[in-house]
Design a protein around this motif. Structure first.
Motif, PDB file in Angstrom:
ATOM      1  N   VAL A  90      72.525   4.768 -73.840  1.00  0.00           N
ATOM      2  CA  VAL A  90      73.360   4.975 -72.657  1.00  0.00           C
ATOM      3  C   VAL A  90      72.849   4.142 -71.486  1.00  0.00           C
ATOM      4  CG1 VAL A  90      74.307   6.686 -71.088  1.00  0.00           C
ATOM      5  CG2 VAL A  90      73.880   7.290 -73.471  1.00  0.00           C
ATOM      6  N   LEU A  94      75.048   1.586 -69.155  1.00  0.00           N
ATOM      7  CA  LEU A  94      75.228   1.791 -67.718  1.00  0.00           C
ATOM      8  C   LEU A  94      74.526   0.703 -66.920  1.00  0.00           C
ATOM      9  CD1 LEU A  94      74.711   5.657 -67.365  1.00  0.00           C
ATOM     10  CD2 LEU A  94      76.846   4.383 -67.198  1.00  0.00           C
ATOM     11  N   MET A 128      61.911  14.078 -58.492  1.00  0.00           N
ATOM     12  CA  MET A 128      63.065  13.998 -59.353  1.00  0.00           C
ATOM     13  C   MET A 128      63.055  15.145 -60.369  1.00  0.00           C
ATOM     14  SD  MET A 128      64.377  10.435 -60.740  1.00  0.00           S
ATOM     15  CE  MET A 128      65.534  10.543 -62.065  1.00  0.00           C
ATOM     16  N   GLY A 131      64.300  18.165 -58.720  1.00  0.00           N
ATOM     17  CA  GLY A 131      65.733  18.075 -58.516  1.00  0.00           C
ATOM     18  C   GLY A 131      66.497  18.389 -59.786  1.00  0.00           C
ATOM     19  N   LEU A 133      65.482  20.092 -62.388  1.00  0.00           N
ATOM     20  CA  LEU A 133      65.304  21.508 -62.725  1.00  0.00           C
ATOM     21  C   LEU A 133      66.301  22.376 -61.954  1.00  0.00           C
ATOM     22  CD1 LEU A 133      63.597  23.930 -63.849  1.00  0.00           C
ATOM     23  CD2 LEU A 133      62.222  23.723 -61.772  1.00  0.00           C
ATOM     24  N   PHE A 135      69.007  21.453 -60.384  1.00  0.00           N
ATOM     25  CA  PHE A 135      70.391  21.083 -60.636  1.00  0.00           C
ATOM     26  C   PHE A 135      70.935  21.782 -61.880  1.00  0.00           C
ATOM     27  CE2 PHE A 135      73.471  17.932 -62.403  1.00  0.00           C
ATOM     28  CZ  PHE A 135      74.408  18.026 -61.400  1.00  0.00           C
ATOM     29  N   ILE A 156      69.771  13.421 -70.232  1.00  0.00           N
ATOM     30  CA  ILE A 156      70.463  13.065 -68.984  1.00  0.00           C
ATOM     31  C   ILE A 156      69.459  12.655 -67.913  1.00  0.00           C
ATOM     32  CG2 ILE A 156      71.767  14.047 -67.052  1.00  0.00           C
ATOM     33  CD1 ILE A 156      73.347  15.655 -69.155  1.00  0.00           C
ATOM     34  N   ILE A 159      68.051   9.200 -68.709  1.00  0.00           N
ATOM     35  CA  ILE A 159      69.013   8.124 -68.425  1.00  0.00           C
ATOM     36  C   ILE A 159      69.037   7.851 -66.931  1.00  0.00           C
ATOM     37  CG2 ILE A 159      71.454   7.513 -68.441  1.00  0.00           C
ATOM     38  CD1 ILE A 159      71.651   9.242 -71.022  1.00  0.00           C
ATOM     39  N   THR A 160      68.985   8.913 -66.152  1.00  0.00           N
ATOM     40  CA  THR A 160      69.108   8.751 -64.704  1.00  0.00           C
ATOM     41  C   THR A 160      67.990   7.876 -64.139  1.00  0.00           C
ATOM     42  OG1 THR A 160      70.078  10.948 -64.645  1.00  0.00           O
ATOM     43  CG2 THR A 160      69.375  10.014 -62.541  1.00  0.00           C
ATOM     44  N   PHE A 163      68.214   3.929 -66.378  1.00  0.00           N
ATOM     45  CA  PHE A 163      69.238   2.873 -66.296  1.00  0.00           C
ATOM     46  C   PHE A 163      69.082   1.961 -65.082  1.00  0.00           C
ATOM     47  CE2 PHE A 163      72.124   5.429 -63.597  1.00  0.00           C
ATOM     48  CZ  PHE A 163      72.789   4.455 -62.891  1.00  0.00           C
ATOM     49  N   PHE A 228      59.941  19.374 -66.311  1.00  0.00           N
ATOM     50  CA  PHE A 228      60.816  20.193 -65.480  1.00  0.00           C
ATOM     51  C   PHE A 228      62.204  20.357 -66.085  1.00  0.00           C
ATOM     52  CE2 PHE A 228      57.603  19.204 -62.347  1.00  0.00           C
ATOM     53  CZ  PHE A 228      57.513  20.378 -61.642  1.00  0.00           C
TER      54      PHE A 228
END
Lengths: 283, 375, 283
Positions: A90, A94, A128, A131, A133, A135, A156, A159-160, A163, A228
């Motif tokens: 992914v 992206l 991060m 965040g 955790l 979210f 996820i 990837i954040t 990318f 996390f």
């Protein structure tokens, strides 16, 4: 020994050939020793036939078979590799898309988006992780899904942060693209799409591969954010090692680490080769 | 070192990078106070030689003497020599004054004297009014002056200049040629310049060394290089020349004859030529030393009378003309389809109209014009 | 461009915004958090005990950064002026540990430095020889190399050294080397040249290296957690505790954002230095 002698030989050197200075060589040697000695010790003792890991008792592969017999470690390794592969796939998509669009087009808020994409790289991991955790807790993301869906949060999150790295590598590669090549292709009758496919994509390719390897190692390496993002039941390799390391140093962890080191070394060497292909000699 | 006039002596210097010899067994003497140029195409080793004189490269073999002292193992900061770099290398984080003063602090010059010497050096290059400027506020030409002042203020025994004019635009380059020679005469320091531009070397230097593939081809003053090149490379590299291969058929003390298949005839020399009669020889004729006479189609060879005696005469047809303003260059095809290049000054405003394409012409040159060359 | 942007907004901006929001919130019941706009979480950070942790994080990270600079500068210098081949080898050698799993590297350090690790073992062996030849050295007491501030600094240096080498090398490599030659030519020695010409011109690179090393060192979680003693808390461990143990999410969020603010300040400083350096024409 001969090469060692050559290494330390004093030869007449030009003033800027600092690397031929003995003192600098000794310094570099010390730095490299500092960087590598612990890793080498770790690798060597993964073959040591003793539970008490500081005395050499003979060569063995038994810790490696122990690793593969260890259900938990094997599962963690499997999870880590699965996450890394999914994250790489992914992220490459992206990242390449972002790099190409940012390189090629102008649009409102482009500058903001461009610097924004750098944020996941500079933001401290712990922030991060926190965040992510919060979210997922806020979304009430289910924690008890079957494999591999239980890894979705980690994937996820990976990837954040991965990318944007891919985007940077591909973007850097695109910077060296001479736009006249594309114009030449169009001039010779290619359509926009054909020019993209035949001229730009081949130029991007080494950047994409390097970015993919980068995303792969980053994902495999990550501990804090995974720590996390993961639900209670999911264990990745770093998390498993973390729980083992907290208690003791065992040759089993050495063996598992050696496997991971081997994977990263191969990926890194490949990535470096692709980013700096052997240049034809100029002049 | 018996000769007191020699400031730099290069003795059998070779520099190898791996197996490639960038400088190949070069011996050279540079005299005190002269303006010396190292000339050659790019990659010929001239810059490597300069860097060895400056101390930035160490010779693989051979020795370099400066003012009689062997400096082969002396680092650049201990050599009585300074350099003006191709990129000028003016320190961007220092003002012009600080740049020029930079080198003096290492010579233990008292602060009070420093100021005077810096300002004097800046005056020499006409920059004394810009002492407080930062280099990024200056033009390329001005930065070069800073580099000159910065080197000369140290009162070096030799000043090295690496392609000093290459980064300037054409007009400024022309002006700088005169300024550099004037500056050199004024300060009396030996200048050694590296250049790939033969015009630059011929116009500025007292003597030039022509290099090719790491080897020294000829060292001489500019007019000797042009008029008496000692080999084919120098003749071809300096200026324009018509070259024809052949062999010597008559070799007397008073005259000689050279036969060339390529030229389709013999070339007569009105003087003896030294050098063994060799199979692999060349004759070279400069385009401006050939006179072109229109071939009038009446009579057997009527135009021949127009040529002075002892002249070499060839017949040809004009195939190409390039009009360059001050002169025109004609490419004349000989009967065997080889091309001879001839230049003709446009002495009057109508001269270029004397000849046109497909004119049949006689080409004459005197017996002392051609040079005999070895490979 | 839509896909990367949406991903970025949804999985990065949204979580960070959530953290930011929570940092102004209060615990409400056992699990809920109410965003009340209070600044008491930030005020709590100025509690002497918390302030001490923050100060120690900065001090430890600064020491580690400084040690990295000292170690890395000669390496970067040698690399800059090495032949292309030596250059790429050095680069690879410096980068390889960087790509190796952080946890594995930390674990390798533990294995070498613990009381029954290789270093202590070697010293014990030397000590044994000393005793054998009759030097009265008494009994061997293993050096407490682990679980203290010293270990944390060593760990931070070990992990972050490549972060320092790369920007230094990048800056030095861009430097016009004839500037260095000019300085030598004008009579300066090598050290004088470093101090008067190289350092001022490489300032943007040095600043970049300092920031790039300092930021992750200060936010490091694993290193102080595994190598430090119970009292050697750094800010990341403090944040982690708020989430995993103390269950005080609003305070953890506020701490995270404090760390973010510090990070941002340093990056602004860095771009300031870069802009300043950009004016000095380095080609």
């Amino acid at each position: 020994m001969a090469s060692l002698q050559r290494f330390f030989k004093r030869e007449p050197r030009a003033p800027l050939e600092y690397i031929k200075s003995f003192r600098l060589r000794a310094w570099i040697g010390a730095v490299l020793l500092f960087l590598y000695a612990p890793l080498l010790v770790l690798i060597v003792f993964s073959f040591n036939d003793s539970k008490r890991t500081i005395v050499w008792k003979g060569f063995t592969f038994k810790w490696y078979s122990k690793v593969f017999e260890n259900e938990g470690l094997r599962e963690a390794l499997g999870n880590s590799l699965f996450i890394a592969v999914a994250c790489t796939a992914v992220s490459v998509l992206l990242g390449t898309l972002a790099a190409f669009v940012l390189w090629r087009f102008k649009f409102p808020l482009k500058g903001l988006l461009e610097s924004g994409l750098n944020l996941p790289i500079v933001v401290p991991e712990i922030c991060m992780g926190v965040g992510v955790l919060m979210f997922f807790a806020w979304l009430k993301w289910p924690n008890d899904m079957p494999w591999p869906l239980n890894l979705s949060q980690i994937i996820i999150a990976h990837i954040t942060f991965a990318f944007p790295f891919v985007a940077i590598v591909v973007r850097a590669r695109l910077e060296s693209f001479n736009k006249e090549y594309e114009m030449a292709a169009l001039d010779l009758g290619a359509s926009q799409w054909q020019a993209f496919k035949d001229v730009i994509v081949p130029h991007m390719a080494p950047g994409i591969v390097a970015g993919a390897l980068l995303a792969f190692t980053l994902s495999l390496d990550d501990f804090v954010i995974t720590f996390f993002a993961s639900g209670p039941g999911t264990v990745t390799f770093p998390i498993k090692v973390y729980s083992m390391v907290r208690f003791s140093v065992t040759p089993e962890v050495n063996a598992a680490s050696t496997i991971i080191i081997l994977i990263t070394v191969l990926a890194t060497v490949a990535a470096m080769r692709l980013q700096n292909p052997p240049k034809p000699t100029t002049n | 070192m018996a000769n007191d006039d020699v400031i730099i002596k290069i003795e059998n210097v070779t520099k190898r990078y791996g197996k490639v010899a960038a400088v190949d067994n070069v011996s050279l003497e540079i005299k005190r106070g002269e303006f010396f140029a190292l000339l050659g195409p790019s990659g010929c080793g001239k810059t490597t030689l300069l860097r060895m004189i400056a101390g930035f490269e160490v010779p693989t073999e051979g020795k370099i003497f400066i003012d009689g002292v062997d400096v082969s193992n002396v680092p650049p900061n201990k050599r009585p020599i300074n350099t003006v770099f191709q990129s000028y290398a003016v320190f961007p984080h220092m003002s012009v004054f600080d740049n020029v003063a930079y080198g003096l602090q290492f010579d233990n010059v008292p602060k009070a004297d420093q100021y005077q010497r810096v300002m004097a050096a800046l005056a020499d290059v006409k920059l004394d009014h810009l002492a407080d400027r930062k280099p990024d506020q200056m033009s390329g030409g001005q930065r070069q002056r800073v580099a000159l002042a910065r080197a000369l203020v140290k009162r070096p025994k030799v000043l090295l200049l690496d392609e000093p004019l290459s980064a300037l635009d054409a007009k400024l380059r022309e002006a700088m040629r005169f300024e550099l020679t004037a500056l050199q005469e004024k300060v009396g320091v030996t200048f050694v310049m590296v250049t790939h531009d033969q015009d630059e070397a011929l116009a500025m230097a007292d003597r030039c060394a022509v290099m090719e593939r790491g080897r020294l081809m000829q060292t001489a003053n500019p007019s000797s290089l042009y008029e008496f090149p000692s080999n084919r490379f120098v003749a071809d590299f300096i200026g324009s020349v018509n070259l024809f291969a052949g062999k010597l058929v008559v070799d007397e003390p008073s005259h000689a004859q050279f036969y060339s298949e390529e030229l389709g005839g013999k070339v007569f020399f009105d003087h003896g030529v030294s050098g063994a009669a060799n199979e692999n020889m060349w004759v070279g004729i400069r385009p401006e030393k050939i006179e072109m006479i229109k071939h009038v189609k009446k009579g057997p060879t009527p135009a021949m009378e127009d040529c002075p005696p002892d002249c070499n005469v060839f017949k040809g047809v004009i195939k190409q003309i390039s009009y360059l303003g001050s002169e025109s260059v004609y490419e004349v095809m000989l009967p065997n389809e080889r091309i001879m290049r001839v230049t003709r000054p446009n002495l009057s405003r109508w001269d270029q109209e004397d000849f046109t394409w497909d004119d049949e012409v006689w080409l004459c040159f005197h017996g002392d014009s051609p040079v005999l060359l070895q490979n | 461009m839509l896909a990367p942007t949406i991903w970025f907004l949804f999985f990065f901006v949204a979580p960070m915004a959530l953290v930011w929001g929570y940092s102004f919130g209060e615990n409400d019941g056992l699990l809920g958090v109410k965003i009340t706009g209070t600044i008491k979480n930030y005020a709590q950070a100025f509690d002497p005990e918390i302030l001490k942790v923050l100060r120690e994080s900065v001090v430890l990270a600064a020491i580690a950064t400084f040690v990295c600079l000292i170690l890395a500068f000669p390496v970067a210098i040698a690399m800059t002026f090495a032949s292309d081949k030596a250059k790429s080898w050095l680069l690879l050698l410096i980068m390889l540990p960087f790509w190796t799993n952080l946890l594995i590297r930390t674990y390798a350090l533990i294995a070498v430095m613990r009381t029954e690790g290789l270093i202590n073992h070697s010293f014990e062996w030397l000590h044994g020889i000393a005793v054998m030849v009759g030097i009265p050295v008494g009994d061997y007491a293993p050096m407490p190399l682990l679980y203290n501030k010293f270990a944390v600094v060593i760990g931070l240096v070990y992990v972050h050294l490549p972060f320092m080498v790369l920007p230094l090398y990048a800056a030095l490599d861009r430097l016009d080397r004839s500037l260095i030659e000019a300085s030598l030519d004008l009579g300066a020695g090598h050290l004088q040249t470093m101090y008067k010409v190289v350092a001022p011109l490489a300032l943007p690179g040095i600043a970049a290296g300092l920031v790039i090393t300092f930021i992750p060192a200060m936010g490091a979680y694993l290193t102080p957690d595994l190598l430090g003693g119970p009292d050697d808390l750094m800010i990341a461990s403090l944040i982690e505790r708020q989430f995993k143990r103390a269950n005080n999410w609003p305070f953890g969020s506020a701490l995270s954002f404090l760390l973010m603010y510090i990070t941002m300040i340093f990056f602004v400083l860095r771009s300031y230095f870069e802009a300043k350096g950009g004016k000095v024409a380095v080609h």
